[in-house]
Design a protein around this motif. Structure first.
Motif, PDB file in Angstrom:
ATOM      1  N   ILE A  38       0.842  -1.202   0.000  1.00 44.63           N
ATOM      2  CA  ILE A  38       0.000   0.000   0.000  1.00 44.63           C
ATOM      3  C   ILE A  38       0.878   1.253   0.000  1.00 44.63           C
ATOM      4  CG2 ILE A  38      -1.691   1.348   1.312  1.00 44.63           C
ATOM      5  CD1 ILE A  38      -2.891  -1.059  -0.056  1.00 44.63           C
ATOM      6  N   HIS A  41      -2.910   5.739   1.524  1.00 43.77           N
ATOM      7  CA  HIS A  41      -4.165   5.419   2.194  1.00 43.77           C
ATOM      8  C   HIS A  41      -4.644   6.658   2.938  1.00 43.77           C
ATOM      9  CE1 HIS A  41      -6.363   3.529   5.805  1.00 43.77           C
ATOM     10  NE2 HIS A  41      -7.176   3.532   4.759  1.00 43.77           N
ATOM     11  N   ALA A  46      -7.562   4.173  -1.133  1.00 46.59           N
ATOM     12  CA  ALA A  46      -6.215   3.608  -1.035  1.00 46.59           C
ATOM     13  C   ALA A  46      -5.755   3.143  -2.406  1.00 46.59           C
ATOM     14  CB  ALA A  46      -6.203   2.436  -0.049  1.00 46.59           C
ATOM     15  N   GLY A  48      -2.253   0.791  -4.240  1.00 47.64           N
ATOM     16  CA  GLY A  48      -1.020   0.053  -4.010  1.00 47.64           C
ATOM     17  C   GLY A  48      -0.742  -0.859  -5.189  1.00 47.64           C
ATOM     18  N   ASN A 163      -2.964  -7.466   7.426  1.00 43.93           N
ATOM     19  CA  ASN A 163      -1.993  -6.424   7.114  1.00 43.93           C
ATOM     20  C   ASN A 163      -0.838  -6.473   8.097  1.00 43.93           C
ATOM     21  OD1 ASN A 163      -4.257  -5.095   8.839  1.00 43.93           O
ATOM     22  ND2 ASN A 163      -2.515  -3.694   9.111  1.00 43.93           N
TER      23      ASN A 163
END
Length: 201
Positions: A38, A41, A46, A48, A163
């Motif tokens: 990413i 954000h 967001a 990525g 994450n």
């Protein structure tokens, strides 16, 4: 989030600089077994790049398409340049190239993503790589992954993603086959430990 808003972004979200690791139950085939870095954000969304999905197009194909060299010159390129990796960065704008790279190169439109990593989406970085004067570490992606406001947070809450902090070594690691498993291992878990049902081990 559209890529064009990245350059204007200054607010950092909690997923900035994180890896997203797809859970086994990920229903979107674009992201099955994917590891996503990413880059931006915020409350607006967001964006990525998938860092573990190969692309059929080679770097030489890119150079020929951009008319940066002809087929005769392509044969003369060193193997390091010929084998420069091209990844499938995501399902958005798949015809557009982006280069994540170490901060020892600064191009016309380079955007710092972290203290050590920058993103360049202009031809100067491609030309520099082809002439062996580019960044010491780099990966080129075609396309990117994007989410609208609140969309990614909802997917995480729905058990779609794990994450964890991103590592530069894994971003630029060209061994793709087991990158998903290795990303999970940085969290101390394996694919076999994951459940597709939220709240159940």
């Amino acid at each position: 989030m559209a890529f064009s808003t990245l350059a204007d972004k200054r607010e950092r979200g909690f997923l900035d600089g994180q890896f997203l690791i797809a859970m086994p139950g990920m229903e979107d085939g674009n992201f099955a077994r994917s590891v996503v870095y990413i880059c931006a954000h915020s409350a607006d969304g967001a964006m990525g790049f998938i860092i573990n999905r190969s692309q059929q197009i080679s770097f030489v194909d890119v150079l020929l398409h951009l008319k940066m060299l002809d087929e005769h010159d392509a044969i003369l390129l060193p193997e390091k340049t010929r084998s420069f990796p091209i990844l499938s960065g995501g399902p958005v704008e798949t015809g557009r190239g982006f280069v994540l790279h170490s901060d020892d190169f600064t191009g016309d439109s380079s955007i710092p993503i972290s203290d050590d990593i920058s993103l360049t989406a202009t031809l100067d970085v491609v030309r520099a790589i082809s002439e062996d004067r580019g960044p010491s570490r780099a990966t080129m992606m075609l396309g990117y992954a994007g989410w609208g406001a609140g969309q990614l947070e909802a997917e995480i809450a729905g058990n779609g993603w794990l994450n964890c902090p991103a590592t530069e070594d894994m971003i630029f690691d060209h061994c793709l086959e087991d990158k998903y498993e290795r990303a999970l291992a940085t969290m101390g878990i394996s694919a076999a430990m994951l459940s597709t049902d939220a709240g159940h081990a």
